[in-house]
Motif scaffolding. Structure first.
Motif, PDB file in Angstrom:
ATOM      1  N   ALA A  24      39.489  59.936  40.756  1.00  0.00           N
ATOM      2  CA  ALA A  24      40.764  60.327  40.152  1.00  0.00           C
ATOM      3  C   ALA A  24      40.550  61.380  39.070  1.00  0.00           C
ATOM      4  O   ALA A  24      41.329  62.339  38.956  1.00  0.00           O
ATOM      5  N   LYS A  25      39.491  61.236  38.282  1.00  0.00           N
ATOM      6  CA  LYS A  25      39.190  62.223  37.241  1.00  0.00           C
ATOM      7  C   LYS A  25      38.876  63.581  37.851  1.00  0.00           C
ATOM      8  O   LYS A  25      39.359  64.616  37.390  1.00  0.00           O
ATOM      9  N   VAL A  26      38.049  63.581  38.884  1.00  0.00           N
ATOM     10  CA  VAL A  26      37.680  64.845  39.528  1.00  0.00           C
ATOM     11  C   VAL A  26      38.911  65.499  40.135  1.00  0.00           C
ATOM     12  O   VAL A  26      39.130  66.714  39.988  1.00  0.00           O
ATOM     13  N   ALA A  27      39.739  64.716  40.812  1.00  0.00           N
ATOM     14  CA  ALA A  27      40.948  65.261  41.440  1.00  0.00           C
ATOM     15  C   ALA A  27      41.914  65.825  40.410  1.00  0.00           C
ATOM     16  O   ALA A  27      42.636  66.795  40.690  1.00  0.00           O
ATOM     17  N   ALA A  28      41.919  65.244  39.203  1.00  0.00           N
ATOM     18  CA  ALA A  28      42.831  65.698  38.143  1.00  0.00           C
ATOM     19  C   ALA A  28      42.210  66.794  37.288  1.00  0.00           C
ATOM     20  O   ALA A  28      42.791  67.188  36.277  1.00  0.00           O
ATOM     21  N   ASP A  29      41.045  67.283  37.684  1.00  0.00           N
ATOM     22  CA  ASP A  29      40.337  68.322  36.930  1.00  0.00           C
ATOM     23  C   ASP A  29      39.989  67.872  35.510  1.00  0.00           C
ATOM     24  O   ASP A  29      39.977  68.677  34.575  1.00  0.00           O
ATOM     25  N   GLN A  30      39.687  66.602  35.360  1.00  0.00           N
ATOM     26  CA  GLN A  30      39.202  66.091  34.087  1.00  0.00           C
ATOM     27  C   GLN A  30      37.676  66.110  34.077  1.00  0.00           C
ATOM     28  O   GLN A  30      37.042  66.039  35.127  1.00  0.00           O
ATOM     29  N   ARG A  31      37.098  66.209  32.911  1.00  0.00           N
ATOM     30  CA  ARG A  31      35.657  66.309  32.781  1.00  0.00           C
ATOM     31  C   ARG A  31      34.983  64.935  32.918  1.00  0.00           C
ATOM     32  O   ARG A  31      35.474  63.934  32.398  1.00  0.00           O
ATOM     33  N   ILE A  32      33.864  64.942  33.594  1.00  0.00           N
ATOM     34  CA  ILE A  32      32.998  63.774  33.639  1.00  0.00           C
ATOM     35  C   ILE A  32      31.978  63.942  32.508  1.00  0.00           C
ATOM     36  O   ILE A  32      31.325  64.983  32.408  1.00  0.00           O
ATOM     37  N   GLU A  33      31.859  62.942  31.652  1.00  0.00           N
ATOM     38  CA  GLU A  33      30.953  63.007  30.511  1.00  0.00           C
ATOM     39  C   GLU A  33      29.741  62.098  30.754  1.00  0.00           C
ATOM     40  O   GLU A  33      29.790  61.207  31.602  1.00  0.00           O
ATOM     41  N   PRO A  34      28.656  62.312  30.005  1.00  0.00           N
ATOM     42  CA  PRO A  34      27.416  61.580  30.280  1.00  0.00           C
ATOM     43  C   PRO A  34      27.556  60.062  30.268  1.00  0.00           C
ATOM     44  O   PRO A  34      26.862  59.376  31.023  1.00  0.00           O
ATOM     45  N   ARG A  35      28.432  59.514  29.408  1.00  0.00           N
ATOM     46  CA  ARG A  35      28.567  58.060  29.347  1.00  0.00           C
ATOM     47  C   ARG A  35      29.505  57.507  30.408  1.00  0.00           C
ATOM     48  O   ARG A  35      29.629  56.287  30.554  1.00  0.00           O
ATOM     49  N   ASP A  36      30.182  58.374  31.126  1.00  0.00           N
ATOM     50  CA  ASP A  36      31.064  57.920  32.206  1.00  0.00           C
ATOM     51  C   ASP A  36      30.234  57.462  33.403  1.00  0.00           C
ATOM     52  O   ASP A  36      29.124  57.959  33.655  1.00  0.00           O
ATOM     53  N   TRP A  37      30.807  56.542  34.161  1.00  0.00           N
ATOM     54  CA  TRP A  37      30.177  56.162  35.426  1.00  0.00           C
ATOM     55  C   TRP A  37      30.244  57.362  36.368  1.00  0.00           C
ATOM     56  O   TRP A  37      31.240  58.088  36.413  1.00  0.00           O
ATOM     57  N   MET A  38      29.181  57.572  37.122  1.00  0.00           N
ATOM     58  CA  MET A  38      29.172  58.638  38.127  1.00  0.00           C
ATOM     59  C   MET A  38      28.334  58.183  39.310  1.00  0.00           C
ATOM     60  O   MET A  38      27.377  57.403  39.149  1.00  0.00           O
ATOM     61  N   PRO A  39      28.674  58.617  40.534  1.00  0.00           N
ATOM     62  CA  PRO A  39      27.852  58.272  41.693  1.00  0.00           C
ATOM     63  C   PRO A  39      26.441  58.812  41.514  1.00  0.00           C
ATOM     64  O   PRO A  39      26.244  59.881  40.926  1.00  0.00           O
ATOM     65  N   GLU A  40      25.460  58.105  42.034  1.00  0.00           N
ATOM     66  CA  GLU A  40      24.076  58.549  41.902  1.00  0.00           C
ATOM     67  C   GLU A  40      23.871  59.906  42.573  1.00  0.00           C
ATOM     68  O   GLU A  40      23.107  60.746  42.089  1.00  0.00           O
ATOM     69  N   GLY A  41      24.568  60.151  43.684  1.00  0.00           N
ATOM     70  CA  GLY A  41      24.449  61.444  44.342  1.00  0.00           C
ATOM     71  C   GLY A  41      24.958  62.582  43.477  1.00  0.00           C
ATOM     72  O   GLY A  41      24.402  63.687  43.475  1.00  0.00           O
ATOM     73  N   TYR A  42      26.019  62.330  42.732  1.00  0.00           N
ATOM     74  CA  TYR A  42      26.572  63.323  41.797  1.00  0.00           C
ATOM     75  C   TYR A  42      25.544  63.632  40.717  1.00  0.00           C
ATOM     76  O   TYR A  42      25.290  64.800  40.392  1.00  0.00           O
ATOM     77  N   ARG A  43      24.941  62.595  40.160  1.00  0.00           N
ATOM     78  CA  ARG A  43      23.932  62.798  39.123  1.00  0.00           C
ATOM     79  C   ARG A  43      22.741  63.583  39.664  1.00  0.00           C
ATOM     80  O   ARG A  43      22.266  64.531  39.032  1.00  0.00           O
ATOM     81  N   ARG A  44      22.257  63.200  40.839  1.00  0.00           N
ATOM     82  CA  ARG A  44      21.102  63.903  41.423  1.00  0.00           C
ATOM     83  C   ARG A  44      21.423  65.361  41.690  1.00  0.00           C
ATOM     84  O   ARG A  44      20.595  66.250  41.453  1.00  0.00           O
ATOM     85  N   SER A  45      22.633  65.616  42.197  1.00  0.00           N
ATOM     86  CA  SER A  45      23.020  66.995  42.497  1.00  0.00           C
ATOM     87  C   SER A  45      23.072  67.824  41.221  1.00  0.00           C
ATOM     88  O   SER A  45      22.624  68.984  41.196  1.00  0.00           O
ATOM     89  N   LEU A  46      23.590  67.245  40.159  1.00  0.00           N
ATOM     90  CA  LEU A  46      23.645  67.959  38.884  1.00  0.00           C
ATOM     91  C   LEU A  46      22.250  68.201  38.315  1.00  0.00           C
ATOM     92  O   LEU A  46      21.967  69.290  37.803  1.00  0.00           O
ATOM     93  N   VAL A  47      21.392  67.200  38.390  1.00  0.00           N
ATOM     94  CA  VAL A  47      20.018  67.386  37.900  1.00  0.00           C
ATOM     95  C   VAL A  47      19.353  68.542  38.638  1.00  0.00           C
ATOM     96  O   VAL A  47      18.716  69.409  38.032  1.00  0.00           O
ATOM     97  N   ARG A  48      19.543  68.592  39.955  1.00  0.00           N
ATOM     98  CA  ARG A  48      18.951  69.679  40.737  1.00  0.00           C
ATOM     99  C   ARG A  48      19.524  71.024  40.315  1.00  0.00           C
ATOM    100  O   ARG A  48      18.764  71.965  40.039  1.00  0.00           O
ATOM    101  N   GLN A  49      20.846  71.124  40.227  1.00  0.00           N
ATOM    102  CA  GLN A  49      21.467  72.419  39.938  1.00  0.00           C
ATOM    103  C   GLN A  49      21.213  72.869  38.503  1.00  0.00           C
ATOM    104  O   GLN A  49      20.876  74.034  38.261  1.00  0.00           O
ATOM    105  N   VAL A  50      21.397  71.979  37.543  1.00  0.00           N
ATOM    106  CA  VAL A  50      21.259  72.371  36.140  1.00  0.00           C
ATOM    107  C   VAL A  50      19.811  72.682  35.804  1.00  0.00           C
ATOM    108  O   VAL A  50      19.520  73.655  35.091  1.00  0.00           O
TER     109      VAL A  50
END
Length: 325
Positions: A23-49
């Protein structure tokens, strides 16, 4: 990969967390480090950043080679400032990566051991001082096209880091273009030097956006998570359309016989980069891959005493504060 201590995951079911994340992603809200996130999302960000951070640090080398032999004090100062900016960009991005629970020392180790990549563009040599201008114009121009949409990335620390980075990259691009304008007003040899540099850097600049969308394994999911906002091919088209009038103004020819305005599409048609070469470069077989990584390794090893001293200083002062308390 070693990790730093991260905040505990919020309580609740994974299904509920996933629904809130979506819902946050669909509403263009920011995901912050303390928010829950799928492990795949975290891995993808680690790779890209982390890849982005490595690119900024390795990217200091092609232009850094020209600091000592810049043709004037003004050009030397400009180049020093730019290289310093790139180091700062790397630090911003490593800090953003660390909010995902990874350790920048481990990321650096992975880079120098060849287990993580950086942008393919930085594996090409800077043969003349005209390359400094062309890197500013084309390479930083491509970076701007790629990075401005990242200011709206769904991951808060990455998006915020990109705001400042893009402002500085825009200035770098203008610096490069100004240098080329001055050279094109000079001698025939200087103009030939600029054209030669454009010929060598044009196709690698187009490759900076990554493989064609059909061959990109990460684009679709990154777009769905709104880490990325545009596809590789869309960004490449935007860059070509932006650069052609700049080349006309500059008085250089872009080395693509298929480059032509398509009235029906409202965009320029252009040729296909050499994707075989691209794959060779990102796999470690580019003209400067080994040298770039070896120089990064040497710099990391030579800086060990600084890191050790800083750690000892921080530890001592922490102990003093605890004793005083």
């Amino acid at each position: 990969m070693s990790t730093v201590t991260a905040d505990p995951a919020p309580s609740g079911s994974d299904e509920a967390h996933q629904a809130e994340f979506d819902a946050k992603v669909a509403a263009d809200q920011r995901i912050e480090p303390r928010d829950w996130m799928p492990e795949g999302y975290r891995r993808s960000l680690v790779r890209q950043v982390s890849q982005h951070a490595h690119s900024e640090i390795i990217g200091m080398q092609p232009e850094g080679d020209w600091i000592a032999s810049a043709p004037s004090l003004r050009r030397k100062a400009i180049l020093l400032a730019k290289v310093q900016d790139e180091a700062g960009h790397g630090l911003y991005l490593y800090a953003a990566a660390e909010t995902l629970g990874v350790d920048r020392a481990d990321l650096t180790t992975r880079l120098i051991e060849g287990r993580q990549k950086y942008s393919s563009i930085f594996n090409y040599p800077s043969l003349t001082f005209a390359d400094v201008g062309v890197i500013g114009w084309l390479v930083d121009g491509a970076a701007i096209c790629n990075q401005v949409p990242l200011c709206r990335s769904s991951f808060g620390p990455y998006a915020r880091a990109m705001v400042r980075i893009c402002k500085e990259e825009s200035f770098h691009q203008r610096q490069g273009y100004e240098l080329l304008m001055r050279m094109m007003e000079g001698t025939g040899a200087q103009r030939a030097m600029v054209q030669d540099a454009v010929d060598r850097w044009w196709w690698p600049s187009l490759m900076m956006f990554g493989p064609p969308d059909a061959d990109s394994p990460n684009t679709q999911q990154s777009m769905a998570w709104r880490i990325k906002r545009d596809t590789n091919d869309d960004l490449r088209q935007k860059f070509v359309d932006m650069t052609v009038p700049q080349a006309d103004k500059l008085g250089v020819t872009l080395p693509d016989p298929e480059l032509v305005w398509n009235e029906e599409r409202g965009h320029h048609d252009f040729g296909e980069p050499d994707w075989v070469e691209f794959k060779q470069v990102i796999s470690g077989s580019g003209p400067k891959n080994a040298e770039r990584v070896e120089r990064r390794r040497a710099a990391h090893e030579k800086g060990a005493w600084v890191r050790e001293a800083a750690t000892a200083y921080a530890t001592k002062h922490q102990s003093d504060r605890e004793a005083a308390a």
